[in-house]
Design an enzyme around this catalytic site. Structure first.
Site, PDB file in Angstrom:
ATOM      1  N   ASP A   1       2.501   2.005  -3.038  1.00 58.98           N
ATOM      2  CA  ASP A   1       2.686   2.418  -4.443  1.00 58.98           C
ATOM      3  C   ASP A   1       1.843   3.629  -4.822  1.00 58.98           C
ATOM      4  O   ASP A   1       2.332   4.576  -5.435  1.00 58.98           O
ATOM      5  CB  ASP A   1       2.501   1.240  -5.428  1.00 58.98           C
ATOM      6  CG  ASP A   1       1.156   0.541  -5.371  1.00 58.98           C
ATOM      7  OD1 ASP A   1       0.329   0.868  -4.487  1.00 58.98           O
ATOM      8  OD2 ASP A   1       0.928  -0.350  -6.224  1.00 58.98           O
TER       9      ASP A   1
ATOM     10  N   HIS B   1       0.817  -1.213   0.000  1.00 53.48           N
ATOM     11  CA  HIS B   1       0.000   0.000   0.000  1.00 53.48           C
ATOM     12  C   HIS B   1       0.858   1.274   0.000  1.00 53.48           C
ATOM     13  O   HIS B   1       0.437   2.314   0.492  1.00 53.48           O
ATOM     14  CB  HIS B   1      -0.978   0.013   1.188  1.00 53.48           C
ATOM     15  CG  HIS B   1      -2.099  -0.974   0.994  1.00 53.48           C
ATOM     16  ND1 HIS B   1      -3.216  -0.693   0.253  1.00 53.48           N
ATOM     17  CD2 HIS B   1      -2.238  -2.246   1.415  1.00 53.48           C
ATOM     18  CE1 HIS B   1      -4.012  -1.756   0.237  1.00 53.48           C
ATOM     19  NE2 HIS B   1      -3.434  -2.723   0.933  1.00 53.48           N
TER      20      HIS B   1
ATOM     21  N   ASP C   1       1.773  -3.834  -9.429  1.00 54.93           N
ATOM     22  CA  ASP C   1       1.484  -5.153  -9.992  1.00 54.93           C
ATOM     23  C   ASP C   1       1.828  -5.218 -11.478  1.00 54.93           C
ATOM     24  O   ASP C   1       2.447  -6.176 -11.947  1.00 54.93           O
ATOM     25  CB  ASP C   1       0.005  -5.498  -9.798  1.00 54.93           C
ATOM     26  CG  ASP C   1      -0.390  -5.461  -8.339  1.00 54.93           C
ATOM     27  OD1 ASP C   1       0.515  -5.380  -7.485  1.00 54.93           O
ATOM     28  OD2 ASP C   1      -1.603  -5.502  -8.049  1.00 54.93           O
TER      29      ASP C   1
ATOM     30  N   TYR D   1     -10.315  -0.703  -0.516  1.00 53.34           N
ATOM     31  CA  TYR D   1      -9.101  -0.249  -1.221  1.00 53.34           C
ATOM     32  C   TYR D   1      -9.235   1.224  -1.640  1.00 53.34           C
ATOM     33  O   TYR D   1      -8.385   2.043  -1.261  1.00 53.34           O
ATOM     34  CB  TYR D   1      -8.802  -1.158  -2.422  1.00 53.34           C
ATOM     35  CG  TYR D   1      -7.466  -0.886  -3.069  1.00 53.34           C
ATOM     36  CD1 TYR D   1      -6.322  -1.568  -2.682  1.00 53.34           C
ATOM     37  CD2 TYR D   1      -7.347   0.080  -4.063  1.00 53.34           C
ATOM     38  CE1 TYR D   1      -5.091  -1.302  -3.261  1.00 53.34           C
ATOM     39  CE2 TYR D   1      -6.127   0.354  -4.654  1.00 53.34           C
ATOM     40  CZ  TYR D   1      -4.997  -0.342  -4.256  1.00 53.34           C
ATOM     41  OH  TYR D   1      -3.778  -0.058  -4.844  1.00 53.34           O
TER      42      TYR D   1
END
Ligand code: GLA
Length: 386
Positions: free
Chosen positions: A36, A34, A170, A220
């Site tokens: 990025d 968390h 990712d 999120y």
């Protein structure tokens, strides 16, 4: 679990034009969770769990997709492209839409995909789906995109078509991975360096909780917003900051009273996580694996108590691991609310640990966990001569 040969076979039983083949990688993240979307640092690696694609142009404006693992198909015409109920199809259409936005004249594609990358397990099957397809399309149409550009395109597809405000980790990891290495990525500049993942007598093992709580979908974006809210308040005092990347613990502590308690805890987690990551990189360079294990556990505590993205099943797996002889550290991995834990474990302890944790987890939750051994590999690519 499907192989490249399975996907090729399934393609050939459905479609005529000779396909190109792509293998898209899942990823692990050693530390830096968390961070990025807060312009911080991450330390992921592409791993040898794949989604394979067989795809070719079909000379029409129709797109035909077959998702082999779930035996589901989806067909559409370019002009009808719109987000729908099939999330996997949205990721693919999102990629096509981004190519269109870049002015690429698309033509219809037949595509079969599937593989051995567990879905919804925190190993980023969505990014593998987007990146594998993006790389495939760019090869089919001879487009001039760098890997970095494809990662950014895939991220925009998630943002704009799927509606997930994800960071870049990712997609970057899936496309930029290198054999045997982790990637220390600065998510602000996208500068990165490769760090050999030399774990001596230890190994990274993933334990899949096999739960994936729906909460993730709403929490999120909420975390992204909470971090932004923290930055907005701090900016009133420090106009030069533009993200939590620029914030220090002292700044946060000084202005604690102005921040909502949950916002304060989110921010403090992110600032500490960036610092943990820097130390973890030093551990990898200098062989400090015991300390790396301690950092993983500290990250988990932060994700559980400050960032609040864990869940009872994952906490149980991490606690069990942290007390187990031969385990140096463990933590939840990925967005949270389920999926896999990442365990740093001495090779000699591995077999018994996996037996014991699976038994204990079953007794506690009535759920059968799964485990995976993963290896850092070269990122998503076209498979020549497959
Ligand atoms: C998901 C997102 C990533 C990152 C992680 C948490 O995997 O897609 O961008 O934010 O969660 O580190």
């Amino acid at each position: 679990m499907l192989s490249l040969a399975d996907i090729k076979g399934l393609y050939e039983s459905r479609f005529d034009n000779p396909p190109i083949l792509v293998r898209a990688c899942g990823r692990i993240n050693i530390i830096g969770e968390h961070t990025d979307y807060n312009e911080g640092f991450v330390l992921p690696a592409a791993v040898d769990k794949y989604i394979f694609f067989a795809l070719a142009e079909n000379g029409t404006s129709e797109f035909h997709f077959y998702a082999a693992n779930i035996k589901d198909s989806f067909n559409f015409h370019l002009r009808d492209m719109a987000p729908g109920e099939k999330v996997w199809a949205n990721h693919l259409m999102g990629v096509l839409q981004q190519f269109q936005k870049d002015g690429v004249a698309l033509e219809g594609i037949d595509c079969v995909f599937g593989g051995n990358l567990p879905i919804g397990s925190g190993m980023s099957s969505s990014a593998a789906l987007e990146c594998g397809f993006a790389l495939g399309v760019s090869n089919l149409f001879n487009l001039d995109y760098s890997r970095k550009d494809l990662a950014l395109l895939a991220q925009r597809a998630s943002h704009e078509f799927v509606g997930v405000p994800c960071g870049i980790m990712d997609q970057f990891a899936s496309l930029m991975g290198r054999d045997g290495q982790a990637i220390r990525l600065d998510c602000r500049s996208l500068n990165h360096e490769y760090i050999p993942l030399d774990l001596e007598d230890c190994e990274l093992v993933l334990v899949n909780s096999r739960v994936s709580h729906d909460l993730g979908a709403s929490e999120y974006p909420r975390r992204v917003a909470e971090c932004k809210a923290g930055v907005a308040i701090l900016q009133q005092h420090y106009p030069a900051i533009s993200s939590l990347r620029d914030v220090t613990l002292d700044m946060l502590k000084l202005h604690r009273a102005e921040l909502e308690d949950s916002v304060y805890r989110r921010c403090i987690y992110v600032v500490k996580e960036n610092a943990r990551l820097q130390e973890a990189c030093r551990c990898l360079w200098n062989g400090g694996l015991e300390r790396l294990g301690t950092l993983l556990l500290a990250t988990h505590e932060g994700l559980r108590d400050e960032y609040e993205v864990s869940c009872p099943e994952i906490d149980y797996l991490v606690e069990f691991a942290s007390e187990y002889p031969g385990v140096l550290g463990a933590r939840m991995m990925g967005g949270g609310f389920g999926g896999c834990t990442l365990n740093l474990i001495r090779k000699e302890a591995k077999e018994k640990f996996l037996k014991d944790i699976s038994k204990a987890y079953f007794q506690q939750f009535g759920l059968q966990s799964e485990y995976y051994f993963v290896r850092p590999v070269d990122g998503t690519d076209v498979v020549r001569g497959g």
